[in-house]
Design a protein around this motif. Structure first.
Motif, mmCIF file in Angstrom:
data_model
loop_
_atom_site.group_PDB
_atom_site.id
_atom_site.type_symbol
_atom_site.label_atom_id
_atom_site.label_comp_id
_atom_site.label_asym_id
_atom_site.label_seq_id
_atom_site.Cartn_x
_atom_site.Cartn_y
_atom_site.Cartn_z
ATOM 1 N N VAL A 1 0.852 -1.194 0.000
ATOM 2 C CA VAL A 1 0.000 0.000 0.000
ATOM 3 C C VAL A 1 0.885 1.241 0.000
ATOM 4 O O VAL A 1 2.110 1.176 0.066
ATOM 5 N N LYS A 2 0.244 2.401 -0.052
ATOM 6 C CA LYS A 2 0.942 3.674 0.054
ATOM 7 C C LYS A 2 0.859 4.261 1.459
ATOM 8 O O LYS A 2 1.735 5.039 1.845
ATOM 9 N N VAL A 3 -0.185 3.927 2.204
ATOM 10 C CA VAL A 3 -0.451 4.585 3.478
ATOM 11 C C VAL A 3 -0.362 3.580 4.627
ATOM 12 O O VAL A 3 -0.980 2.503 4.571
ATOM 13 N N PHE A 4 0.402 3.949 5.651
ATOM 14 C CA PHE A 4 0.549 3.140 6.863
ATOM 15 C C PHE A 4 0.208 4.007 8.066
ATOM 16 O O PHE A 4 0.448 5.221 8.068
ATOM 17 N N THR A 5 -0.327 3.378 9.102
ATOM 18 C CA THR A 5 -0.748 4.112 10.305
ATOM 19 C C THR A 5 -0.111 3.492 11.534
ATOM 20 O O THR A 5 -0.176 2.276 11.734
ATOM 21 N N THR A 6 0.497 4.326 12.375
ATOM 22 C CA THR A 6 1.131 3.843 13.599
ATOM 23 C C THR A 6 0.105 3.752 14.716
ATOM 24 O O THR A 6 -1.032 4.200 14.576
ATOM 25 N N ALA A 7 0.529 3.197 15.840
ATOM 26 C CA ALA A 7 -0.291 3.270 17.051
ATOM 27 C C ALA A 7 -0.351 4.716 17.530
ATOM 28 O O ALA A 7 0.441 5.575 17.118
ATOM 29 N N SER A 8 -1.271 5.001 18.427
ATOM 30 C CA SER A 8 -1.449 6.361 18.937
ATOM 31 C C SER A 8 -0.272 6.766 19.812
ATOM 32 O O SER A 8 0.253 5.957 20.584
ATOM 33 N N VAL B 1 5.503 11.110 3.265
ATOM 34 C CA VAL B 1 5.046 12.311 3.973
ATOM 35 C C VAL B 1 4.470 11.861 5.300
ATOM 36 O O VAL B 1 3.665 10.923 5.358
ATOM 37 N N LEU B 2 4.884 12.536 6.367
ATOM 38 C CA LEU B 2 4.459 12.150 7.715
ATOM 39 C C LEU B 2 3.507 13.216 8.257
ATOM 40 O O LEU B 2 3.791 14.416 8.198
ATOM 41 N N THR B 3 2.383 12.781 8.802
ATOM 42 C CA THR B 3 1.402 13.688 9.406
ATOM 43 C C THR B 3 0.868 13.071 10.691
ATOM 44 O O THR B 3 0.965 11.863 10.901
ATOM 45 N N GLY B 4 0.300 13.938 11.565
ATOM 46 C CA GLY B 4 -0.357 13.443 12.765
ATOM 47 C C GLY B 4 0.170 14.041 14.042
ATOM 48 O O GLY B 4 1.179 14.759 14.066
ATOM 49 N N ALA B 5 -0.547 13.770 15.141
ATOM 50 C CA ALA B 5 -0.223 14.216 16.495
ATOM 51 C C ALA B 5 -0.155 15.732 16.605
ATOM 52 O O ALA B 5 0.501 16.265 17.506
ATOM 53 N N GLY B 6 -0.842 16.441 15.689
ATOM 54 C CA GLY B 6 -0.918 17.897 15.795
ATOM 55 C C GLY B 6 0.395 18.604 15.593
ATOM 56 O O GLY B 6 0.562 19.748 16.036
ATOM 57 N N GLY C 1 -2.557 10.915 19.120
ATOM 58 C CA GLY C 1 -3.180 10.081 18.107
ATOM 59 C C GLY C 1 -2.153 9.393 17.249
ATOM 60 O O GLY C 1 -0.949 9.546 17.438
ATOM 61 N N PRO C 2 -2.592 8.614 16.263
ATOM 62 C CA PRO C 2 -1.659 7.892 15.402
ATOM 63 C C PRO C 2 -0.985 8.824 14.401
ATOM 64 O O PRO C 2 -1.473 9.917 14.111
ATOM 65 N N LEU C 3 0.151 8.371 13.869
ATOM 66 C CA LEU C 3 0.820 9.060 12.778
ATOM 67 C C LEU C 3 0.474 8.349 11.472
ATOM 68 O O LEU C 3 0.321 7.121 11.444
ATOM 69 N N THR C 4 0.392 9.111 10.393
ATOM 70 C CA THR C 4 0.125 8.549 9.066
ATOM 71 C C THR C 4 1.366 8.702 8.205
ATOM 72 O O THR C 4 1.903 9.802 8.064
ATOM 73 N N ILE C 5 1.825 7.597 7.653
ATOM 74 C CA ILE C 5 3.004 7.556 6.789
ATOM 75 C C ILE C 5 2.507 7.320 5.373
ATOM 76 O O ILE C 5 1.982 6.246 5.059
ATOM 77 N N THR C 6 2.655 8.324 4.499
ATOM 78 C CA THR C 6 2.122 8.240 3.145
ATOM 79 C C THR C 6 3.262 8.238 2.144
ATOM 80 O O THR C 6 3.966 9.239 1.963
ATOM 81 N N SER C 7 3.455 7.107 1.480
ATOM 82 C CA SER C 7 4.511 6.969 0.481
ATOM 83 C C SER C 7 4.023 7.523 -0.857
ATOM 84 O O SER C 7 2.840 7.413 -1.197
ATOM 85 N N VAL D 1 4.470 0.610 -1.790
ATOM 86 C CA VAL D 1 5.668 -0.082 -1.311
ATOM 87 C C VAL D 1 5.276 -1.438 -0.728
ATOM 88 O O VAL D 1 4.112 -1.671 -0.387
ATOM 89 N N SER D 2 6.259 -2.327 -0.614
ATOM 90 C CA SER D 2 5.979 -3.696 -0.172
ATOM 91 C C SER D 2 5.625 -3.770 1.301
ATOM 92 O O SER D 2 4.854 -4.618 1.722
ATOM 93 N N HIS D 3 6.237 -2.904 2.081
ATOM 94 C CA HIS D 3 5.964 -2.844 3.513
ATOM 95 C C HIS D 3 6.646 -1.615 4.077
ATOM 96 O O HIS D 3 7.395 -0.916 3.376
ATOM 97 N N ALA D 4 6.427 -1.349 5.366
ATOM 98 C CA ALA D 4 7.106 -0.243 6.062
ATOM 99 C C ALA D 4 7.305 -0.626 7.514
ATOM 100 O O ALA D 4 6.485 -1.345 8.110
ATOM 101 N N GLN D 5 8.428 -0.161 8.090
ATOM 102 C CA GLN D 5 8.683 -0.280 9.524
ATOM 103 C C GLN D 5 8.927 1.116 10.081
ATOM 104 O O GLN D 5 9.424 1.991 9.358
ATOM 105 N N TRP D 6 8.599 1.314 11.361
ATOM 106 C CA TRP D 6 8.796 2.627 11.968
ATOM 107 C C TRP D 6 9.159 2.497 13.441
ATOM 108 O O TRP D 6 8.782 1.531 14.109
ATOM 109 N N ILE D 7 9.945 3.466 13.922
ATOM 110 C CA ILE D 7 10.329 3.570 15.329
ATOM 111 C C ILE D 7 10.171 5.037 15.727
ATOM 112 O O ILE D 7 10.786 5.911 15.111
ATOM 113 N N VAL D 8 9.364 5.302 16.749
ATOM 114 C CA VAL D 8 9.048 6.672 17.163
ATOM 115 C C VAL D 8 9.623 6.913 18.556
ATOM 116 O O VAL D 8 9.281 6.192 19.507
#
Length: 375
Positions: free
Chosen positions: A176-183, A209-214, A247-253, A257-264
């Motif tokens: 997919v293009k869009v991934f969502t993290t935990a809050s 592009v990263l968005t979220g958490a105000g 809230g969650p973060l949105t990661i928009t490629s 892409v085949s997958h995504a990993q994230w560390i916040v």
């Protein structure tokens, strides 16, 4: 004849047959529970007397069952002290008193005390302090047996107020293009960093592009790696706000892409200057390699001994594969866990400008960042 015994953990093999011509029947007693066992035999419904007693002793120290802990896990160089607790157990988890414990710690400038014989509860304690700011690995042996578990103590430079908190870590395995993290719920005026790793079989996509958490998210550093036509992109983002949301973060490629990993991560005690955390970011660096066992990103010497090094590494692996460099503390590691490999790892250390990690024979990329302490 039937046999029984007092205490716990017992295993009794009853006599296989009735008494023989000499009036004898034989069974066995073994136990995983130490202590005095009183054995009772009943023959033809009559309880026999006397009742023999068997003492079951604990076994030798077991490397996997025994534990090593340290509290607190972060101390100040020259003044802080961490208490190290070693609990020695045998293979069945029984506590061993009187076992001889020897403590050890990596690094320099250490003062390590304690150890010696464990008390009746199987516990021996000690203390660790140090004049040198770095990450220490505390280990122990019990009667010469190295205990598998170790404890990490981070020694920070005097006056260093930087703290690191893991907010969330995760992976998305869909194409997919869009991934969502935990809050997440960042604290005000703290630096928040997000490390993202993506894979695309026809060539690495652009930075998401990263968005979220105000908050407004800016790219700190990015790199592509893995093959002549790089298949992976790894990017670090930053944000800071006096009144962040949650809230969650949105990661928009920009491409599927085949997958995504994230560390916040959240960083307290950093320089609050600039916009969106720009004042907290110092030097940055990158490195890539093909079929390598490690990478090192060496930044210029830090201008403040309280500044910290933040390292992010990605390798071609779908399972845990990365070991932190000497003096560094692991923040998190997130493998893809699926057929398409990808493993993202983050670490940090105080005032170590050579940011390094190791693995075994993988295509890899590295990003290094200096995070600046508040004046």
């Amino acid at each position: 004849v039937t046999l029984s015994a007092t205490g716990s953990g017992n295993s009794i093999t009853q006599p296989a047959s009735a008494t023989d011509v000499n009036g004898v029947a034989t069974g066995t007693l073994s136990s995983t529970g130490p202590g005095l066992k009183t054995v009772t035999a009943v023959a033809g419904g009559v309880t026999l007397d006397p009742h023999p007693e068997v003492t079951v002793n604990v076994g030798p120290p077991d490397a996997g069952q025994s534990t090593v802990t340290a509290v607190p896990t972060s101390i100040t160089a020259g003044s802080g002290t961490s208490t190290v607790t070693v609990t020695v157990k045998d293979q069945f988890g029984n506590l061993i008193g009187g076992s001889n414990v020897v403590l050890a710690a990596t690094g320099t400038g250490n003062t390590l005390t304690g150890g010696g014989a464990t008390n009746p509860s199987g516990v021996a304690t000690g203390t660790l302090s140090s004049t040198d700011a770095e990450s220490k690995i505390v280990s122990a042996t019990a009667d010469g047996t190295p205990i598998t578990q170790t404890a990490t103590v981070t020694v920070t430079a005097p006056g260093s107020g930087i703290t690191q908190t893991l907010l969330t870590v995760g992976t998305g395995i869909n194409n997919v293009k869009v991934f969502t993290t935990a809050s997440i719920a960042p604290a005000p005026n703290t630096l928040v960093t997000v490390a993202v790793l993506t894979h695309r079989s026809s060539g690495a996509a652009g930075s998401p592009v990263l968005t979220g958490a105000g908050m407004t998210w800016d790219v700190v550093a990015t790199i592509t790696f893995d093959g002549a036509t790089p298949l992976r992109r790894m990017t670090i983002y930053r944000a800071m706000s006096a009144s962040p949301g949650s809230g969650p973060l949105t990661i928009t490629s920009p491409a599927t892409v085949s997958h995504a990993q994230w560390i916040v991560s959240q960083w307290g005690g950093v320089d609050p200057g600039g916009v969106n955390g720009a004042g907290a970011i110092g030097f940055t660096g990158t490195a890539t390699g093909t079929a390598v066992n490690s990478l090192t990103t060496t930044l210029p010497a830090f201008g403040n001994a309280n500044n910290v090094a933040y390292g992010v590494f990605g390798v071609n692996s779908n399972a845990l594969a990365i070991t932190p460099g000497a003096g560094f503390t692991e923040i998190a590691e997130q493998p893809s866990g699926e057929g398409t490999p990808g493993d993202l790892f983050a670490e940090w250390a105080v005032n170590l400008n050579a940011i390094t990690a190791t693995w075994v024979n993988r295509n890899a990329g590295a990003l290094g960042v200096e995070i600046k302490a508040a004046p």
